[in-house]
Write an enzyme that holds these catalytic residues in place. Structure first.
Site, mmCIF file in Angstrom:
data_model
loop_
_atom_site.group_PDB
_atom_site.id
_atom_site.type_symbol
_atom_site.label_atom_id
_atom_site.label_comp_id
_atom_site.label_asym_id
_atom_site.label_seq_id
_atom_site.Cartn_x
_atom_site.Cartn_y
_atom_site.Cartn_z
ATOM 1 N N VAL A 43 -3.923 0.628 5.246
ATOM 2 C CA VAL A 43 -2.492 0.345 5.419
ATOM 3 C C VAL A 43 -1.669 1.117 4.388
ATOM 4 O O VAL A 43 -0.616 1.696 4.715
ATOM 5 C CB VAL A 43 -2.210 -1.167 5.328
ATOM 6 C CG1 VAL A 43 -0.710 -1.439 5.436
ATOM 7 C CG2 VAL A 43 -2.950 -1.920 6.422
ATOM 8 N N CYS A 44 -2.148 1.148 3.154
ATOM 9 C CA CYS A 44 -1.424 1.857 2.099
ATOM 10 C C CYS A 44 -1.303 3.345 2.419
ATOM 11 O O CYS A 44 -0.261 3.964 2.197
ATOM 12 C CB CYS A 44 -2.123 1.673 0.755
ATOM 13 S SG CYS A 44 -2.200 -0.036 0.195
ATOM 14 N N THR A 45 -2.362 3.916 2.969
ATOM 15 C CA THR A 45 -2.329 5.338 3.313
ATOM 16 C C THR A 45 -1.274 5.617 4.372
ATOM 17 O O THR A 45 -0.539 6.609 4.283
ATOM 18 C CB THR A 45 -3.716 5.804 3.800
ATOM 19 O OG1 THR A 45 -4.676 5.569 2.761
ATOM 20 C CG2 THR A 45 -3.713 7.280 4.158
ATOM 21 N N GLU A 47 1.440 3.914 4.851
ATOM 22 C CA GLU A 47 2.761 3.734 4.246
ATOM 23 C C GLU A 47 3.180 4.954 3.430
ATOM 24 O O GLU A 47 4.298 5.465 3.582
ATOM 25 C CB GLU A 47 2.772 2.496 3.350
ATOM 26 C CG GLU A 47 2.746 1.191 4.090
ATOM 27 C CD GLU A 47 3.055 0.026 3.169
ATOM 28 O OE1 GLU A 47 3.659 -0.934 3.648
ATOM 29 O OE2 GLU A 47 2.710 0.079 1.963
ATOM 30 N N LEU A 48 2.298 5.398 2.539
ATOM 31 C CA LEU A 48 2.669 6.525 1.687
ATOM 32 C C LEU A 48 2.826 7.816 2.489
ATOM 33 O O LEU A 48 3.631 8.683 2.146
ATOM 34 C CB LEU A 48 1.661 6.697 0.550
ATOM 35 C CG LEU A 48 1.994 5.828 -0.679
ATOM 36 C CD1 LEU A 48 1.605 4.373 -0.460
ATOM 37 C CD2 LEU A 48 1.360 6.368 -1.946
#
Length: 226
Positions: A43-45, A47-48
């Site tokens: 999920v973080c990937t 987003e960034l």
């Protein structure tokens, strides 16, 4: 506890562009500080990578973005290549925004960004998905706080940034689901006898059963880059 309108706490930390003083880095720009639980996570990937694609939109709004996680700078630097790959960008290009290291959770604790339900392999809580918007005077203007399992909607973040910048310069508020170009609402603090002077473009009163003329609409002013 940090309240809207407070001066946003300054901090100095290591980042992917070297030591970063938050206030000095922002300068006269608006700023977005957003945290994520951990590097090399799905999920973080996403987003960034989304922020990477939206950099022209943030630049158009005179806004600098800064990521933050409890992982190391070395981890951040390696992860940046995955982020660029997922975003469909050239992995050899310079990563366009800094990512701050917060291994001891000092910044996360200071800003109440800790997610107690998500812990690392040592049992220490991870950083939550927090996001703060800071204006050029370093005032805290808006925040979101998401759990680790829920990715953010960056279209909404751009929308609220537009609203903040627009309403700073006009006596208006933006209604539910507002987007740039939609009608705005006249502030209740504007007296009726001042309406023609303040809103020469005109206003429309929405009739209500109460008979009170508080729902006053006006055309959206032109959004000027601050």
């Amino acid at each position: 506890m940090l309240l809207l309108g407070d001066v946003f706490p300054n901090f100095t930390a290591n980042s992917t562009i070297g030591e970063l003083d938050f206030h000095n880095y922002l300068g006269d720009s608006w700023g977005i500080l957003f945290s994520h639980p951990s590097d090399f996570t799905p999920v973080c990937t996403t987003e960034l990578a989304r922020v990477l694609k939206l950099m022209p939109e943030f630049q158009k709004r005179n806004t600098k973005v800064i990521g933050l996680s409890c992982d190391s700078i070395e981890s951040h630097v390696d992860w940046c290549k995955d982020i660029q790959c997922f975003a469909g960008c050239n992995e050899d290009e310079k990563f366009p925004y800094p990512i701050v290291e917060d291994k001891n959770r000092e910044i996360a604790k200071k800003l109440c960004m800790v997610d107690k339900d998500e812990v690392d392999i040592s049992g220490i809580p991870l950083t939550a998905r927090a996001l703060f918007i800071v204006d050029p005077t370093k005032k805290f203007r808006l925040s979101f706080l998401y759990p680790a399992t829920t990715g953010r909607n960056f279209d909404e973040i751009l929308r609220v940034l537009d609203s903040l910048q627009l309403t700073d310069n006009a006596k208006i508020a933006t209604p539910v689901d507002w987007k740039v170009g939609d009608d705005c609402m006249v502030l209740p603090t504007v007296p009726e006898d001042q309406i023609p002077k303040v809103f020469p473009q005109g206003t429309t009163v929405v009739p209500m059963p109460s008979g009170k003329n508080y729902l006053r609409k006006t055309k959206c002013p032109k959004l000027v880059t601050p």
